[in-house]
Design a protein around this motif. Structure first.
Motif, PDB file in Angstrom:
ATOM      1  N   GLN A  74       0.918  -1.233  -0.035  1.00  0.00           N
ATOM      2  CA  GLN A  74      -0.066  -0.065  -0.147  1.00  0.00           C
ATOM      3  C   GLN A  74       0.772   1.223   0.017  1.00  0.00           C
ATOM      4  O   GLN A  74       0.505   2.139  -0.900  1.00  0.00           O
ATOM      5  CB  GLN A  74      -0.720   0.089   1.235  1.00  0.00           C
ATOM      6  CG  GLN A  74      -1.865   1.104   0.913  1.00  0.00           C
ATOM      7  CD  GLN A  74      -2.941   1.017   2.295  1.00  0.00           C
ATOM      8  OE1 GLN A  74      -2.324   0.370   3.112  1.00  0.00           O
ATOM      9  NE2 GLN A  74      -4.111   1.668   2.117  1.00  0.00           N
ATOM     10  N   GLY A 103       2.540   1.639  -3.522  1.00  0.00           N
ATOM     11  CA  GLY A 103       1.383   2.212  -4.308  1.00  0.00           C
ATOM     12  C   GLY A 103       1.189   3.853  -4.286  1.00  0.00           C
ATOM     13  O   GLY A 103       0.922   4.322  -5.037  1.00  0.00           O
ATOM     14  N   GLN A 104       1.328   3.953  -3.043  1.00  0.00           N
ATOM     15  CA  GLN A 104       0.867   5.615  -2.744  1.00  0.00           C
ATOM     16  C   GLN A 104       1.979   6.297  -3.198  1.00  0.00           C
ATOM     17  O   GLN A 104       1.915   7.461  -3.582  1.00  0.00           O
ATOM     18  CB  GLN A 104       0.511   5.947  -1.396  1.00  0.00           C
ATOM     19  CG  GLN A 104      -0.874   5.532  -0.756  1.00  0.00           C
ATOM     20  CD  GLN A 104      -1.005   5.630   0.704  1.00  0.00           C
ATOM     21  OE1 GLN A 104       0.017   5.773   1.152  1.00  0.00           O
ATOM     22  NE2 GLN A 104      -2.431   4.907   1.180  1.00  0.00           N
ATOM     23  N   LEU A 111       4.082   5.651  -5.588  1.00  0.00           N
ATOM     24  CA  LEU A 111       4.284   5.789  -7.127  1.00  0.00           C
ATOM     25  C   LEU A 111       3.070   6.617  -7.691  1.00  0.00           C
ATOM     26  O   LEU A 111       3.352   6.795  -8.797  1.00  0.00           O
ATOM     27  CB  LEU A 111       4.101   4.258  -7.590  1.00  0.00           C
ATOM     28  CG  LEU A 111       5.219   3.460  -7.317  1.00  0.00           C
ATOM     29  CD1 LEU A 111       5.080   2.052  -7.773  1.00  0.00           C
ATOM     30  CD2 LEU A 111       6.585   3.823  -7.881  1.00  0.00           C
ATOM     31  N   GLN A 112       2.337   7.099  -6.985  1.00  0.00           N
ATOM     32  CA  GLN A 112       1.069   7.789  -7.412  1.00  0.00           C
ATOM     33  C   GLN A 112       1.383   9.173  -7.688  1.00  0.00           C
ATOM     34  O   GLN A 112       2.342   9.869  -7.123  1.00  0.00           O
ATOM     35  CB  GLN A 112      -0.207   7.779  -6.553  1.00  0.00           C
ATOM     36  CG  GLN A 112      -0.842   6.498  -6.735  1.00  0.00           C
ATOM     37  CD  GLN A 112      -2.260   6.787  -5.666  1.00  0.00           C
ATOM     38  OE1 GLN A 112      -2.383   7.384  -5.003  1.00  0.00           O
ATOM     39  NE2 GLN A 112      -2.846   5.602  -5.607  1.00  0.00           N
TER      40      GLN A 112
END
Length: 99
Positions: free
Chosen positions: A92, A95-96, A98-99
Motif C-alpha cells: 500500500q 502504491g501511494q 508511485l502515485q
C-alpha cells in the motif's frame, strides 16, 4: 491375559510411532496412529482389568507433545498473519508513493 498384554504392547508401539510422528511434524500420521492406538487400547482394557503404567506415562507425554506442537503451529500462524499484514502495508505504501 496374554492377549491383553499383546494388545498393550501393540498400543505402546503405536504410541512410540505417534511420538516420533509428532516430533517430526507429521501430524496427519500422528492422528492416524493415535486413532489406531485408541482402538487397540480399548480392546486391551476389555481384556485386562488394570492398565499399564508405561502406557499411562506415554499417554501423558504424547498429550504434552501434542500441546507443544499446537502452540508451535499457533505461533507460526500468528507470525504468518503478521507478515501478511506487514506486506500488505508495504504494498500500500509503495502504491501511494508511485502515485
Amino acid at each position: 491375559m496374554s492377549q491383553g498384554l499383546c494388545l498393550l504392547d501393540e498400543a505402546l508401539d503405536l504410541a512410540r510411532q505417534e511420538m516420533l510422528a509428532l516430533e517430526d511434524g507429521a501430524y496427519d500420521r500422528a492422528v492416524e496412529l493415535a486413532e489406531r492406538r485408541n482402538e487397540v487400547t480399548s480392546m486391551a482394557w476389555h481384556v485386562l482389568e488394570s492398565g499399564s503404567t508405561e502406557l499411562t506415562r506415554l499417554q501423558e507425554h504424547l498429550a504434552d507433545l501434542a500441546a507443544k506442537a499446537q502452540e508451535v503451529i499457533r505461533a507460526s500462524l500468528q507470525r504468518s498473519r503478521r507478515e501478511k499484514q506487514r506486506m500488505r502495508g508495504y504494498h500500500q505504501a509503495v502504491g501511494q508513493a508511485l502515485q
